[in-house]
Design an enzyme around this catalytic site. Structure first.
Site, PDB file in Angstrom:
ATOM      1  N   LYS A  72      56.657  19.892  59.612  1.00 41.76           N
ATOM      2  CA  LYS A  72      57.310  19.270  58.457  1.00 41.76           C
ATOM      3  C   LYS A  72      57.546  20.348  57.409  1.00 41.76           C
ATOM      4  CE  LYS A  72      58.183  14.909  57.204  1.00 41.76           C
ATOM      5  NZ  LYS A  72      58.921  14.027  58.128  1.00 41.76           N
TER       6      LYS A  72
ATOM      7  N   THR B 138      55.604  14.226  62.529  1.00 40.03           N
ATOM      8  CA  THR B 138      55.739  15.083  61.344  1.00 40.03           C
ATOM      9  C   THR B 138      55.456  14.265  60.080  1.00 40.03           C
ATOM     10  OG1 THR B 138      58.115  14.755  61.029  1.00 40.03           O
ATOM     11  CG2 THR B 138      57.460  16.499  62.550  1.00 40.03           C
TER      12      THR B 138
ATOM     13  N   HIS C  32      72.465  46.479  39.631  1.00 40.94           N
ATOM     14  CA  HIS C  32      73.194  47.494  38.865  1.00 40.94           C
ATOM     15  C   HIS C  32      73.623  47.006  37.488  1.00 40.94           C
ATOM     16  CE1 HIS C  32      73.166  49.662  42.584  1.00 40.94           C
ATOM     17  NE2 HIS C  32      73.905  48.755  43.206  1.00 40.94           N
TER      18      HIS C  32
HETATM   19  O1  LIG Z   1      67.555  54.495  43.690  1.00 40.52           O
HETATM   20  C1  LIG Z   1      68.611  54.449  44.341  1.00 40.52           C
HETATM   21  N1  LIG Z   1      68.594  54.493  45.700  1.00 40.52           N
HETATM   22  C2  LIG Z   1      69.724  54.444  46.458  1.00 40.52           C
HETATM   23  O2  LIG Z   1      69.647  54.488  47.718  1.00 40.52           O
HETATM   24  C3  LIG Z   1      70.956  54.346  45.772  1.00 40.52           C
HETATM   25  N2  LIG Z   1      72.247  54.284  46.188  1.00 40.52           N
HETATM   26  C4  LIG Z   1      73.010  54.193  45.074  1.00 40.52           C
HETATM   27  O3  LIG Z   1      74.272  54.109  45.074  1.00 40.52           O
HETATM   28  N3  LIG Z   1      72.250  54.211  43.953  1.00 40.52           N
HETATM   29  C5  LIG Z   1      70.964  54.301  44.368  1.00 40.52           C
HETATM   30  N4  LIG Z   1      69.798  54.347  43.677  1.00 40.52           N
END
Ligand SMILES: O=c1[nH]c(=O)c2[nH]c(=O)[nH]c2[nH]1
EC number: 1.7.3.3
Length: 325
Positions: free
Chosen positions: A14, A60, A283
């Site tokens: 479950k 279940t 990012h």
């Molecule tokens: O710390 C990072 N590792 C990566 O493998 C990577 N690749 C990337 O484009 N920026 C970063 N920064």
């Protein structure tokens, strides 16, 4: 197992059984947990698949009910790992046909609220990262306990001060004095990413670590033992990521910081035999805005465009040598 000339494997259980449990101390202080439990049983019920004979099936629905019964029977506060072990023990000992139970639980991060700096007796607010566990219990008494964290979002702005920045430019060992960067990676005709010694570092850590206990009998009996361990591992991961509150710690890449975090857990928590970390590189893009003759925003490590996707995905696991994985 081979059935009618073909390999056959099965399990049933479950998923997502949600339960909340409150424990009230005579002092008026309450403790509360909310769990999302998934159960999977390995059991001898082949005739249900091949002959429409359900006589060996543990329903279940019965598994779901058991979660509430066992939660009720826990008279004292219990860690999520110990509750998973308790369920696994029950299913493997109560039913002759069940040879193993795999229990997954996600604990919601209800945290005691502070009012005017004082912990509230019975007030909680939802935090962010979740505590997870996966426990396998075998009828023989064999055991595997994995604990984890999901959704631990952390970020360091890694802006270097002017003084350090200058040193960064001037000395060979510069990177040791900066806080986060990414340099020296492969450059080819597809590469546009500039090298940097100063960038935002944001990630959402998913961690899971395995304990070295391999039998029910070897589990420490101390109440909330695994809860303390969880808090300890989380503290190590966070402190290693950020470094000291003044000055921080340099990160030459997500990979390097991830490795330091995992290594610190292995070095400082003796009963952890392996750990896996997943750390997406979330990012924050530099913002530069300009028209033909009017630069409106020039990026000076200050204004960023936060993004979810795409993101870098970086993961690794570390295991003690000689530990049985
Ligand atoms: O710390 C990072 N590792 C990566 O493998 C990577 N690749 C990337 O484009 N920026 C970063 N920064």
């Amino acid at each position: 197992m081979a059935v009618n000339g073909v390999e056959f494997e099965q399990r049933h259980g479950k998923s997502r059984v949600r339960v909340g449990r409150v424990w009230r101390e005579p002092s008026g202080r309450h403790h509360f947990v909310e769990w999302n439990v998934s159960i999977s049983l390995l059991s001898d019920c082949l005739p249900a698949y091949t002959r429409a004979d359900n006589s060996d099936i543990v329903a279940t629905d019965t598994m779901k009910n058991t979660v509430y019964v066992k939660a009720k029977e826990c008279r004292q506060q219990i860690s999520v790992e110990d509750f998973a072990i308790l369920l696994g023990k029950h299913f493997t000992s109560f039913y002759p046909q069940v040879s193993a139970a795999i229990i997954n639980i996600i604990e919601k991060p209800w945290e005691r609220i502070n009012i005017d700096g004082q912990p509230h007796d019975h007030g909680f607010k939802l935090g962010s990262e979740k505590h997870t566990t996966e426990v396998v219990v075998k009828k023989s008494g064999g055991l595997q306990v994995i604990s984890g964290i999901e959704g631990l979002a952390v970020l360091k702005t890694t802006q270097v001060s002017n003084a350090i920045s200058k040193t960064c430019m001037l000395t060979q060992a510069s990177s040791l004095l900066c806080l986060s960067g990414f340099e020296g990676f492969v450059r080819d005709k597809y590469t546009i990413l500039p090298e940097t010694r100063e960038r935002m570092f944001a990630t959402e850590v998913t961690a899971s670590w395995k304990y070295s206990y391999e039998t029910l009998a070897s589990i420490p009996a101390k109440q909330l033992y695994f809860m303390e361990k969880y808090m300890g591992v989380k503290k190590i991961l966070i402190e290693t990521f950020f470094g000291p509150s003044k000055g921080g710690v340099y990160s030459p890449s997500v990979q390097s910081t991830l490795y330091d975090m995992a290594n610190a857990v292995i070095a400082r928590v003796p009963d952890v035999s392996s750990i896996q970390l997943k750390m997406p590189n979330i990012h924050f893009l530099p913002v530069n805005l300009s028209s033909k003759d009017n630069p409106i925003v020039k990026f000076e490590d200050d204004v960023f465009l936060p993004t979810d996707e795409p993101h870098g995905s970086i993961q690794a696991s570390l295991s003690r040598l000689h530990s049985k994985m």
